[in-house]
Design a protein around this motif. Structure first.
Motif, short mmCIF file in Angstrom:
data_model
loop_
_atom_site.label_atom_id
_atom_site.label_comp_id
_atom_site.label_asym_id
_atom_site.label_seq_id
_atom_site.Cartn_x
_atom_site.Cartn_y
_atom_site.Cartn_z
N ASP A 119 8.94 -10.33 -1.23
CA ASP A 119 9.22 -11.34 -2.41
C ASP A 119 10.74 -11.98 -2.15
O ASP A 119 11.39 -11.70 -1.37
N ARG A 120 10.85 -13.13 -3.17
CA ARG A 120 11.85 -13.92 -3.09
C ARG A 120 13.31 -13.02 -3.10
O ARG A 120 14.34 -13.59 -2.27
N ILE A 178 -1.79 1.10 8.65
CA ILE A 178 -1.10 0.46 7.60
C ILE A 178 -1.90 -1.07 7.86
O ILE A 178 -1.66 -1.72 8.97
N THR A 179 -2.40 -1.35 6.81
CA THR A 179 -3.01 -2.86 6.56
C THR A 179 -2.39 -4.14 5.78
O THR A 179 -2.24 -4.99 6.23
N ALA A 180 -1.38 -3.48 4.96
CA ALA A 180 -0.56 -4.50 4.61
C ALA A 180 0.87 -3.47 3.84
O ALA A 180 0.74 -2.34 3.53
N ILE A 181 1.89 -4.61 3.83
CA ILE A 181 3.13 -3.77 3.37
C ILE A 181 3.68 -4.94 2.30
O ILE A 181 3.69 -5.98 2.43
N ASP A 182 4.09 -4.43 1.28
CA ASP A 182 4.58 -5.16 0.02
C ASP A 182 6.00 -4.59 -0.15
O ASP A 182 6.25 -3.53 -0.55
N VAL A 183 6.89 -5.46 -0.03
CA VAL A 183 8.48 -5.37 0.16
C VAL A 183 8.94 -5.83 -0.97
O VAL A 183 8.81 -7.10 -1.46
N ILE A 184 9.38 -5.08 -2.19
CA ILE A 184 9.54 -5.47 -3.47
C ILE A 184 11.10 -5.34 -3.72
O ILE A 184 11.63 -4.18 -3.47
#
Length: 293
Positions: free
Chosen positions: A208-209, A272-278
């Motif tokens: 994310d930003r 792992i198919t997706a990583i969301d960095v928050i």
């Protein structure tokens, strides 16, 4: 030997225990050492002639100091300072050594420190003293100026927060945890080949930003680009450990026990198919965090 020297020697004997209490209360070695310094000044001015349980008395003093610091932190939310402590009672000046603090955080559990940071000062003190150090509620209650039953309820609320909601029945936490911990190990060790074996060929990483300080979120696709990006981002990642994020296994980065970044993983099979960095504060606040058993 005069009384002051005797007390100094006893304080030094109990320093490791007192520091462990303060670190779990505050989540920062520099703040823990500040608390011990303050506790020593208070203890050195007191009359210990009527003290039967010196270790318990010193623990109570440290707990009171930490409680005041937590309450002050809640008003100010200042970042802790990495100050070096040179007081002989506190031992080597390790608070300024980030490697030592990382080891300490790992030994306690980064996720536990993160969840403790979400508790009220009173809940944190009740939980830490009772659940982590087996201090009876009857001894904790006077510190909080509450009844033993009210103190018990504080610890119970904190315990429920630490444990979190039960994960989904279909969630294979053991298998997923192995994948996430392997990801952490590979990125920390800069083992590109091991990391590639954990990623699906079409894996995506979204940051994310607040992670990249960009106008829009950044998305990377493909095993090799994601692996390179993850290796670069995690090279200096400290204070990182597994946690439950909304009931799924993820990673949290929390210097001084304060959540700064979370990694949520989508896992299919063993890949792992997706990583969301928050990192955006409002997104972090919405996460339901809990400690993995």
């Amino acid at each position: 030997m005069d009384e002051q020297q005797w007390l100094a020697d006893r304080f030094a004997e109990h320093r490791s225990h007192l520091r462990a209490v303060a670190f779990r209360m505050l989540g920062s070695l520099s703040e823990a050492d500040d608390a011990l310094q303050d506790a020593w000044l208070r203890a050195s001015r007191a009359d210990v002639g009527q003290v039967d349980n010196l270790a318990g008395w010193l623990t109570t003093i440290v707990a009171r100091v930490c409680l005041n610091m937590l309450r002050s932190r809640g008003r100010r939310r200042d970042e802790p300072l990495d100050i070096q402590t040179a007081d002989p009672l506190l031992g080597p000046a390790s608070a300024g050594d980030p490697e030592h603090e990382v080891v300490m955080a790992d030994s306690v559990g980064v996720a536990l420190l993160v969840v403790l940071d979400t508790l009220s000062p009173a809940e944190r003190l009740a939980f830490v003293l009772h659940d982590l150090f087996a201090v009876p509620f009857e001894e904790i209650a006077p510190i909080l100026e509450r009844s033993p039953e009210a103190t018990r309820q504080l610890a119970s609320r904190a315990r429920r927060r630490v444990r979190g909601a039960a994960p989904a029945p279909h969630a294979d936490l053991t298998r997923r945890r192995k994948v996430v911990e392997a990801f952490l190990s590979a990125t920390r060790g800069q083992d590109f080949r091991a990391l590639i074996t954990l990623l699906h060929p079409e894996v995506t990483l979204r940051a994310d930003r607040a992670v990249m300080l960009t106008a829009e979120p950044v998305t990377v696709a493909g095993a090799e680009p994601v692996a390179k990006g993850a290796m670069a981002a995690m090279r200096r990642a400290r204070f990182t450990g597994p946690a439950l994020l909304d009931g799924a296994v993820g990673l949290v980065m929390a210097p001084h026990g304060r959540l700064r970044v979370a990694l949520a993983f989508t896992i299919a099979g063993d890949l792992i198919t997706a990583i969301d960095v928050i990192a955006e504060p409002d997104r972090l606040d919405r996460l339901q965090l809990a400690v993995l058993d």
